[in-house]
Design a protein around this motif. Structure first.
Motif, PDB file in Angstrom:
ATOM      1  N   LYS A  12       0.895  -1.269   0.257  1.00 54.11           N
ATOM      2  CA  LYS A  12      -0.104   0.211   0.260  1.00 54.11           C
ATOM      3  C   LYS A  12       0.918   0.645  -0.200  1.00 54.11           C
ATOM      4  CE  LYS A  12      -4.167  -2.373   0.904  1.00 54.11           C
ATOM      5  NZ  LYS A  12      -4.441  -2.660   0.047  1.00 54.11           N
ATOM      6  N   PRO A  13       0.963   2.155  -1.334  1.00 53.64           N
ATOM      7  CA  PRO A  13       1.127   3.412  -0.630  1.00 53.64           C
ATOM      8  C   PRO A  13       1.165   4.474   0.680  1.00 53.64           C
ATOM      9  CG  PRO A  13      -0.697   3.806  -2.093  1.00 53.64           C
ATOM     10  CD  PRO A  13      -0.661   2.000  -2.060  1.00 53.64           C
ATOM     11  N   GLY A  14       1.843   4.957   0.780  1.00 51.50           N
ATOM     12  CA  GLY A  14       2.325   5.846   1.663  1.00 51.50           C
ATOM     13  C   GLY A  14       2.360   5.770   3.645  1.00 51.50           C
ATOM     14  N   LEU A  15       1.326   6.138   4.092  1.00 49.90           N
ATOM     15  CA  LEU A  15       1.212   5.813   5.583  1.00 49.90           C
ATOM     16  C   LEU A  15       0.178   6.117   5.912  1.00 49.90           C
ATOM     17  CD1 LEU A  15       4.517   8.151   7.107  1.00 49.90           C
ATOM     18  CD2 LEU A  15       4.271   5.295   6.297  1.00 49.90           C
ATOM     19  N   ILE A  32      -2.758  10.178   3.537  1.00 54.13           N
ATOM     20  CA  ILE A  32      -2.621  10.735   1.936  1.00 54.13           C
ATOM     21  C   ILE A  32      -3.904  11.306   1.370  1.00 54.13           C
ATOM     22  CG2 ILE A  32      -2.084  10.697  -0.457  1.00 54.13           C
ATOM     23  CD1 ILE A  32       0.140   8.343   0.187  1.00 54.13           C
ATOM     24  N   ASP A  33      -5.266  10.598   1.810  1.00 55.80           N
ATOM     25  CA  ASP A  33      -6.590  10.892   1.010  1.00 55.80           C
ATOM     26  C   ASP A  33      -7.328  10.877   2.210  1.00 55.80           C
ATOM     27  OD1 ASP A  33      -6.780   7.957   1.585  1.00 55.80           O
ATOM     28  OD2 ASP A  33      -6.974   8.048  -0.845  1.00 55.80           O
ATOM     29  N   GLY A  34      -7.078   9.863   3.316  1.00 55.47           N
ATOM     30  CA  GLY A  34      -8.022   9.760   4.514  1.00 55.47           C
ATOM     31  C   GLY A  34      -8.847   8.757   4.377  1.00 55.47           C
ATOM     32  N   LYS A  35      -9.155   8.047   3.459  1.00 56.34           N
ATOM     33  CA  LYS A  35      -9.280   6.721   3.279  1.00 56.34           C
ATOM     34  C   LYS A  35      -9.176   5.942   4.267  1.00 56.34           C
ATOM     35  CE  LYS A  35     -10.341   7.085  -1.645  1.00 56.34           C
ATOM     36  NZ  LYS A  35     -10.643   6.969  -3.178  1.00 56.34           N
ATOM     37  N   ARG A  36     -10.134   4.785   5.158  1.00 57.87           N
ATOM     38  CA  ARG A  36      -9.890   4.238   5.952  1.00 57.87           C
ATOM     39  C   ARG A  36     -10.007   2.931   4.941  1.00 57.87           C
ATOM     40  NH1 ARG A  36     -11.827   5.454  11.510  1.00 57.87           N
ATOM     41  NH2 ARG A  36     -12.018   7.796  11.196  1.00 57.87           N
ATOM     42  N   ILE A  37      -9.002   1.599   5.727  1.00 56.27           N
ATOM     43  CA  ILE A  37      -8.320   0.488   5.295  1.00 56.27           C
ATOM     44  C   ILE A  37      -9.041  -0.777   6.501  1.00 56.27           C
ATOM     45  CG2 ILE A  37      -7.885   1.143   3.042  1.00 56.27           C
ATOM     46  CD1 ILE A  37      -4.951   0.079   3.933  1.00 56.27           C
ATOM     47  N   THR A  38      -9.385  -1.759   6.006  1.00 53.55           N
ATOM     48  CA  THR A  38      -9.388  -2.922   7.243  1.00 53.55           C
ATOM     49  C   THR A  38      -8.248  -3.039   6.853  1.00 53.55           C
ATOM     50  OG1 THR A  38     -11.793  -2.571   7.189  1.00 53.55           O
ATOM     51  CG2 THR A  38      -9.930  -4.529   7.915  1.00 53.55           C
ATOM     52  N   VAL A  39      -6.944  -3.410   7.559  1.00 53.82           N
ATOM     53  CA  VAL A  39      -5.944  -4.704   7.352  1.00 53.82           C
ATOM     54  C   VAL A  39      -5.639  -5.535   8.704  1.00 53.82           C
ATOM     55  CG1 VAL A  39      -3.226  -4.551   7.409  1.00 53.82           C
ATOM     56  CG2 VAL A  39      -4.466  -2.711   6.591  1.00 53.82           C
ATOM     57  N   ILE A 113      12.339   6.721   2.880  1.00 56.13           N
ATOM     58  CA  ILE A 113      12.945   7.804   4.266  1.00 56.13           C
ATOM     59  C   ILE A 113      11.941   9.193   3.466  1.00 56.13           C
ATOM     60  CG2 ILE A 113      14.380   8.683   5.277  1.00 56.13           C
ATOM     61  CD1 ILE A 113      15.346   6.349   5.565  1.00 56.13           C
ATOM     62  N   ILE A 114      12.499   9.789   2.705  1.00 55.21           N
ATOM     63  CA  ILE A 114      11.951  11.250   2.331  1.00 55.21           C
ATOM     64  C   ILE A 114      10.782  11.213   2.518  1.00 55.21           C
ATOM     65  CG2 ILE A 114      12.633  12.739   0.115  1.00 55.21           C
ATOM     66  CD1 ILE A 114      15.303  12.080   0.218  1.00 55.21           C
ATOM     67  N   GLN A 115      10.229  10.719   1.311  1.00 58.82           N
ATOM     68  CA  GLN A 115       8.639   9.913   1.315  1.00 58.82           C
ATOM     69  C   GLN A 115       7.628  10.474   1.919  1.00 58.82           C
ATOM     70  OE1 GLN A 115       7.210   7.138  -0.742  1.00 58.82           O
ATOM     71  NE2 GLN A 115       5.289   8.044  -1.615  1.00 58.82           N
ATOM     72  N   TRP A 116       8.317   9.382   3.803  1.00 53.14           N
ATOM     73  CA  TRP A 116       7.750   9.819   4.417  1.00 53.14           C
ATOM     74  C   TRP A 116       7.822  10.347   5.446  1.00 53.14           C
ATOM     75  CZ3 TRP A 116       9.278   4.126   6.684  1.00 53.14           C
ATOM     76  CH2 TRP A 116       8.259   3.370   6.072  1.00 53.14           C
ATOM     77  N   TYR A 117       8.861  11.501   5.696  1.00 51.73           N
ATOM     78  CA  TYR A 117       9.071  12.230   6.408  1.00 51.73           C
ATOM     79  C   TYR A 117       8.306  13.883   5.978  1.00 51.73           C
ATOM     80  CZ  TYR A 117      11.416  17.085   7.702  1.00 51.73           C
ATOM     81  OH  TYR A 117      10.787  18.475   7.953  1.00 51.73           O
ATOM     82  N   ASN A 118       8.011  13.516   4.466  1.00 46.79           N
ATOM     83  CA  ASN A 118       7.683  15.246   3.773  1.00 46.79           C
ATOM     84  C   ASN A 118       6.322  14.898   3.854  1.00 46.79           C
ATOM     85  OD1 ASN A 118       9.382  16.177   2.711  1.00 46.79           O
ATOM     86  ND2 ASN A 118       9.487  14.909   0.325  1.00 46.79           N
ATOM     87  N   ASP A 122       3.429  16.889   5.432  1.00 45.76           N
ATOM     88  CA  ASP A 122       2.300  18.046   5.484  1.00 45.76           C
ATOM     89  C   ASP A 122       1.245  17.226   6.547  1.00 45.76           C
ATOM     90  OD1 ASP A 122       3.741  17.888   2.987  1.00 45.76           O
ATOM     91  OD2 ASP A 122       3.126  16.902   1.630  1.00 45.76           O
ATOM     92  N   ASN A 123       0.984  16.378   7.062  1.00 44.64           N
ATOM     93  CA  ASN A 123      -0.092  15.705   7.878  1.00 44.64           C
ATOM     94  C   ASN A 123       0.223  16.780   9.685  1.00 44.64           C
ATOM     95  OD1 ASN A 123      -1.763  13.919   7.196  1.00 44.64           O
ATOM     96  ND2 ASN A 123      -0.416  13.562   5.718  1.00 44.64           N
ATOM     97  N   GLY A 124       1.609  17.157   9.690  1.00 46.93           N
ATOM     98  CA  GLY A 124       1.567  18.510  11.065  1.00 46.93           C
ATOM     99  C   GLY A 124       2.279  17.326  11.739  1.00 46.93           C
TER     100      GLY A 124
END
Length: 140
Positions: A12-15, A32-39, A113-118, A122-124
């Motif tokens: 899954k992309p992102g965090l 990224i988009d606020g969508k919820r998923i069940t894992v 790591i760079i993508q996660w940090y950014n 973005d999410n404060g």
């Protein structure tokens, strides 16, 4: 929000932010988009607070790497983009963590790591240092 509640889910992309635990897994919300998923428990899930980066001497917790990036960027986003060239990413990461193990830390890891940090920025979610202080006081 602490890194203990932020997850990386394999495939899954992102965090994802941990919302709640269920009998068969948990519910996560995409940063990224606020969508919820069940894992389910069968998925490959990593908690950011448990990830470490290899150096030539030891393993450095990801939160410390994020703090070093934050210090270098004066609290802002990274100067490089995670889609930049491999050599540019490696040069940037060398400035952050000069003794990282180049044989065990791949360009794909640096991109992540760079993508996660950014994404966290973005999410404060930019408080990495207080958790470091708690850990060091526990060790003493």
């Amino acid at each position: 929000m602490a890194l203990e509640k932020i997850l990386s889910i394999g495939g899954k992309p992102g965090l994802y932010k941990l919302i709640t635990q269920t009998r068969s897994g948990f519910v996560g919300e995409s940063l990224i988009d606020g969508k919820r998923i069940t894992v389910g428990f069968r998925n490959n899930v990593s908690v950011l607070s448990e990830i470490a980066i290899y150096t030539l001497e030891e393993e450095v917790p990801l939160r410390e790497v994020f703090q070093k990036i934050k210090d270098k960027e004066n609290g802002g986003k990274t100067a490089v983009h995670h889609k930049d060239e491999k050599i540019k990413l490696e040069e940037y990461f060398f400035e952050i963590l000069p003794n990282y193990d180049e044989d065990r830390v791949y360009a794909s890891d640096i991109k992540k790591i760079i993508q996660w940090y950014n994404l966290l920025h973005d999410n404060g979610i930019t408080e990495f240092a207080p958790a470091i202080e708690e850990e060091s006081s526990e060790e003493e």
